[in-house]
Design a protein around this motif. Structure first.
Motif, mmCIF file in Angstrom:
data_model
loop_
_atom_site.group_PDB
_atom_site.id
_atom_site.type_symbol
_atom_site.label_atom_id
_atom_site.label_comp_id
_atom_site.label_asym_id
_atom_site.label_seq_id
_atom_site.Cartn_x
_atom_site.Cartn_y
_atom_site.Cartn_z
ATOM 1 N N LEU A 14 -6.932 23.704 15.017
ATOM 2 C CA LEU A 14 -7.640 23.597 16.292
ATOM 3 C C LEU A 14 -8.612 22.423 16.299
ATOM 4 N N ILE A 15 -9.305 22.229 15.181
ATOM 5 C CA ILE A 15 -10.253 21.108 15.098
ATOM 6 C C ILE A 15 -9.511 19.781 15.135
ATOM 7 N N ASN A 16 -8.349 19.735 14.510
ATOM 8 C CA ASN A 16 -7.552 18.508 14.546
ATOM 9 C C ASN A 16 -7.149 18.166 15.979
ATOM 10 N N LEU A 17 -6.790 19.192 16.750
ATOM 11 C CA LEU A 17 -6.477 18.977 18.166
ATOM 12 C C LEU A 17 -7.701 18.487 18.928
ATOM 13 N N MET A 18 -8.844 19.062 18.617
ATOM 14 C CA MET A 18 -10.075 18.671 19.303
ATOM 15 C C MET A 18 -10.443 17.217 18.986
ATOM 16 N N ILE A 19 -10.261 16.818 17.741
ATOM 17 C CA ILE A 19 -10.601 15.454 17.333
ATOM 18 C C ILE A 19 -9.735 14.434 18.067
ATOM 19 N N LYS A 20 -8.495 14.810 18.368
ATOM 20 C CA LYS A 20 -7.594 13.904 19.081
ATOM 21 C C LYS A 20 -7.803 13.946 20.594
ATOM 22 N N SER A 21 -8.594 14.907 21.053
ATOM 23 C CA SER A 21 -8.849 15.062 22.487
ATOM 24 C C SER A 21 -9.957 14.104 22.930
ATOM 25 N N PRO A 22 -10.200 14.002 24.240
ATOM 26 C CA PRO A 22 -11.311 13.151 24.719
ATOM 27 C C PRO A 22 -12.659 13.520 24.115
ATOM 28 N N VAL A 23 -12.861 14.801 23.826
ATOM 29 C CA VAL A 23 -14.125 15.217 23.210
ATOM 30 C C VAL A 23 -14.275 14.584 21.837
ATOM 31 N N GLY A 24 -13.202 14.629 21.044
ATOM 32 C CA GLY A 24 -13.238 14.023 19.723
ATOM 33 C C GLY A 24 -13.428 12.520 19.785
ATOM 34 N N VAL A 25 -12.820 11.886 20.764
ATOM 35 C CA VAL A 25 -12.997 10.435 20.935
ATOM 36 C C VAL A 25 -14.466 10.118 21.228
ATOM 37 N N LYS A 26 -15.098 10.948 22.037
ATOM 38 C CA LYS A 26 -16.525 10.743 22.328
ATOM 39 C C LYS A 26 -17.367 10.900 21.064
ATOM 40 N N PHE A 27 -17.023 11.873 20.228
ATOM 41 C CA PHE A 27 -17.740 12.044 18.960
ATOM 42 C C PHE A 27 -17.683 10.757 18.148
ATOM 43 N N LYS A 28 -16.491 10.203 18.019
ATOM 44 C CA LYS A 28 -16.322 9.001 17.198
ATOM 45 C C LYS A 28 -16.990 7.782 17.831
ATOM 46 N N MET A 29 -16.967 7.706 19.137
ATOM 47 C CA MET A 29 -17.684 6.618 19.812
ATOM 48 C C MET A 29 -19.179 6.721 19.546
ATOM 49 N N LEU A 30 -19.686 7.936 19.591
ATOM 50 C CA LEU A 30 -21.105 8.173 19.340
ATOM 51 C C LEU A 30 -21.476 7.759 17.917
ATOM 52 N N ARG A 31 -20.611 8.091 16.974
ATOM 53 C CA ARG A 31 -20.861 7.737 15.574
ATOM 54 C C ARG A 31 -20.919 6.223 15.385
ATOM 55 N N ASP A 32 -20.007 5.512 16.035
ATOM 56 C CA ASP A 32 -19.909 4.071 15.825
ATOM 57 C C ASP A 32 -21.044 3.318 16.502
ATOM 58 N N SER A 33 -21.426 3.754 17.703
ATOM 59 C CA SER A 33 -22.523 3.081 18.397
ATOM 60 C C SER A 33 -22.968 3.911 19.598
ATOM 61 N N GLU A 34 -24.201 4.390 19.551
ATOM 62 C CA GLU A 34 -24.722 5.146 20.683
ATOM 63 C C GLU A 34 -24.848 4.264 21.922
ATOM 64 N N MET A 35 -25.260 3.016 21.714
ATOM 65 C CA MET A 35 -25.446 2.111 22.845
ATOM 66 C C MET A 35 -24.112 1.797 23.520
ATOM 67 N N ALA A 36 -23.098 1.501 22.683
ATOM 68 C CA ALA A 36 -21.778 1.171 23.237
ATOM 69 C C ALA A 36 -21.160 2.379 23.937
ATOM 70 N N SER A 37 -21.286 3.558 23.329
ATOM 71 C CA SER A 37 -20.714 4.751 23.949
ATOM 72 C C SER A 37 -21.413 5.079 25.262
ATOM 73 N N SER A 38 -22.716 4.849 25.310
ATOM 74 C CA SER A 38 -23.454 5.072 26.551
ATOM 75 C C SER A 38 -22.995 4.092 27.625
ATOM 76 N N ALA A 39 -22.718 2.847 27.218
ATOM 77 C CA ALA A 39 -22.236 1.840 28.167
ATOM 78 C C ALA A 39 -20.869 2.217 28.726
ATOM 79 N N TYR A 40 -20.086 2.955 27.950
ATOM 80 C CA TYR A 40 -18.768 3.401 28.411
ATOM 81 C C TYR A 40 -18.843 4.687 29.234
#
Length: 573
Positions: free
Chosen positions: A161-187
């Motif tokens: 289930l977590i693997n599915l979540m990580i591949k979902s838009p929610v998981g993509v947001k998690f990874k965007m947040l990890r890489d850059s809060e500023m960039a993810s906020s801009a998106y």
């Protein structure tokens, strides 16, 4: 789903092998439980990039809730788990809303304070057993094998289930947040909400692990969820691998299993874990999962790939051969009528055209460029030389003029052919072709190109990315296998050549019609690149965009390609 099946088979094998060894099964149950907790922390720290060193607090909430409800209320285990998860989610919200305004070191200290506050509250509460803890917690099953099966099933199901979540838009947001809060906020990502989502999910997973722990061990105390267990959870994901579902399992197996290997020694567990952390941080900072994947990709697949080459070389080529400029070129021909030359791209071969070479009213020639599949190898490569080989191929077969179809790298070859030998090209069909000024590859991509030589899994992932519409995985596997027949030199040489390719210094003399077919999901060629090609070749062509298509229209939607081809060639079918 394949990984779930593999994990289930492994769990069943372990259960049967150790079914008469209850203590060993208890160890495996503990590893499964701690893996779930580590997966929870990995969601927060690995995927979302939020550091926590007090996450055992949520295991405490789940463990004590489940234990107290089962002892005093005699409620079913499922109700206990759900109640503990809800309480953990509520507590994580109450704590997370103000605390997640902090970052880095300050947030880590806040999570440590949260954990210590809960532990001290438990120590002070007589109702919760105080320092003595809670004993004789009802077991779910009398059989240790059944308890192990439940814990293993919980780990496998939650991981899926977590693997599915990580591949979902929610998981993509998690990874965007990890890489850059500023960039993810801009998106457009709501940083605060995304952090809280990660915090709640991680808290719920740790709570479930705590509930399983209480009913598996049968005893819980405040010290089971203090600073040392929290640090151990962090060590698990650091050793196993941050931002990986399997990293927590490997880390939990090492951290949980070490005490049993060293149980008869006098070396303190804290020292063992400390040395292990130093070793992995220095020599494998990305974790064991990454290191294992690198070793597997670079070395362990080589015998398998060698065997693939041997088997394929034993097969008889289905096409014909012609010698061009001293090099034997392989090709497959179909039909009768006006000649059509089909030129494949990089990491490809003539079989990429197998779904579209049956064009009614045309005689198609799907060729293997030198250095690919059944054609002979050359000492050097260049797009211009490939164009000369195609022209020589036409001359050897007595073809004075043909419709040229070029895909990807083959599109650049076709473009060069049209510019250099305009009289040989009747019409030109460019499929996701590179621009006339080439495409520069970033230096960091070269190790990836090198690894493709020995890593079939990575090569298959690459193919899936460029051809997302190709759902026939058996066909994909065959296409990938034939790539290993190509000259190993071209993995890097083609990247260099595409980077150096530039024909804009030659004025295009090609005046015949052409079309450029491009998918809107193409990750290699952009619309701007295609428009640059049209600007160079002139006004006799047009760009046709296709929705839902990646880099390989001929494989992803062959009927659509045929429709476009017939319309372009003025052939009514």
């Amino acid at each position: 789903m394949k990984n779930v099946i593999k994990a289930a088979i492994l769990a069943i094998v372990v259960g049967f092998v150790f079914m008469d060894k209850p203590f060993v099964l208890l160890v495996f149950s503990t590893i499964a439980i701690m893996s779930i907790a580590a997966l929870g922390l990995n969601i927060l720290s690995g995927y979302a990039g939020v550091v926590s060193i007090g996450h055992a607090a949520f295991m405490l909430i789940g463990a004590y809730t489940s234990a107290m409800m089962s002892i005093h209320l005699h409620t079913p285990f499922a109700v206990n788990v759900i109640t503990g998860a809800i309480l953990s989610a509520i507590f994580s919200l109450v704590f997370g809303v103000p605390a997640l305004r902090l970052a880095g070191f300050y947030l880590a200290i806040a999570t440590l304070a949260m954990m210590e506050a809960l532990v001290q509250f438990t120590y002070a509460s007589e109702f919760l057993g105080a320092a003595q803890g809670i004993k004789n917690i009802p077991r779910l099953f009398q059989s240790e094998l059944a308890v192990y099966a439940l814990n293993a099933a919980a780990l496998i199901g939650i991981s899926y289930l977590i693997n599915l979540m990580i591949k979902s838009p929610v998981g993509v947001k998690f990874k965007m947040l990890r890489d850059s809060e500023m960039a993810s906020s801009a998106y457009g990502v709501n940083v605060s909400v995304t952090k809280i989502q990660a915090f709640v999910v991680s808290a719920v997973l740790c709570s479930i692990a705590g509930s399983l722990y209480a009913h598996t061990i049968g005893y819980i105390g405040p010290e089971d969820f203090g600073l040392f267990p929290s640090v151990m959870l962090l060590a698990m994901i650091l050793i196993g691998g941050m931002a990986t579902v399997s990293g927590g399992v490997i880390g939990a197996a090492i951290i949980t299993g070490l005490p049993f290997f060293f149980s008869r020694g006098k070396i303190p567990m804290s020292l063992i874990v400390g040395v292990a952390l130093i070793f992995f941080v220095l020599f494998s900072p990305a974790g064991l999962v990454y290191r294992i994947s690198v070793i597997y990709g670079k070395y362990l697949q080589r015998p398998y790939i060698w065997l693939i080459r041997v088997i394929l070389k034993m097969l008889k080529p289905t096409g014909k051969f012609v010698t061009v400029n001293g090099v034997k070129m392989h090709y497959v021909e179909h039909g009768e009528g006006q000649p059509v030359i089909m030129i494949h791209g990089n990491l490809a071969h003539h079989k990429w055209y197998q779904k579209v070479w049956d064009l009614q009213g045309y005689k198609t020639y799907a060729i293997d460029l030198p250095n690919h599949m059944w054609s002979e190898w050359t000492e050097s490569v260049s797009i211009e030389k490939y164009a000369d080989f195609v022209k020589g191929f036409m001359a050897e077969l007595g073809i004075s003029k043909a419709i040229i179809v070029g895909h990807s790298l083959g599109g650049a070859v076709a473009m060069n052919l049209a510019v250099k030998y305009p009289d040989a090209v009747d019409k030109l069909v460019l499929l996701a072709a590179g621009p006339p000024t080439g495409i520069q590859s970033a230096p960091e991509r070269y190790p990836v190109y090198e690894r493709l030589k020995t890593d079939k899994n990575m090569l298959k992932m690459f193919m899936k990315a460029v051809a997302p519409g190709l759902k026939d995985m058996l066909l994909m596997d065959k296409l990938v296998n034939y790539v290993f027949l190509q000259n190993p030199m071209v993995y890097i040489a083609h990247a260099d050549e595409v980077g150096k390719f530039n024909i804009t210094n030659i004025k295009s003399q090609y005046k015949n019609p052409y079309i450029f077919l491009l998918g809107d999901k193409d990750i290699a060629i952009s619309k701007n690149m295609a428009e640059a090609t049209l600007a160079y070749l002139g006004s006799n062509g047009k760009l046709i965009m296709h929705e839902g298509i990646g880099h390989a229209l001929i494989m992803e939607n062959p009927e659509l390609f045929k429709k476009e081809f017939y319309a372009f060639a003025n052939q009514s079918i």
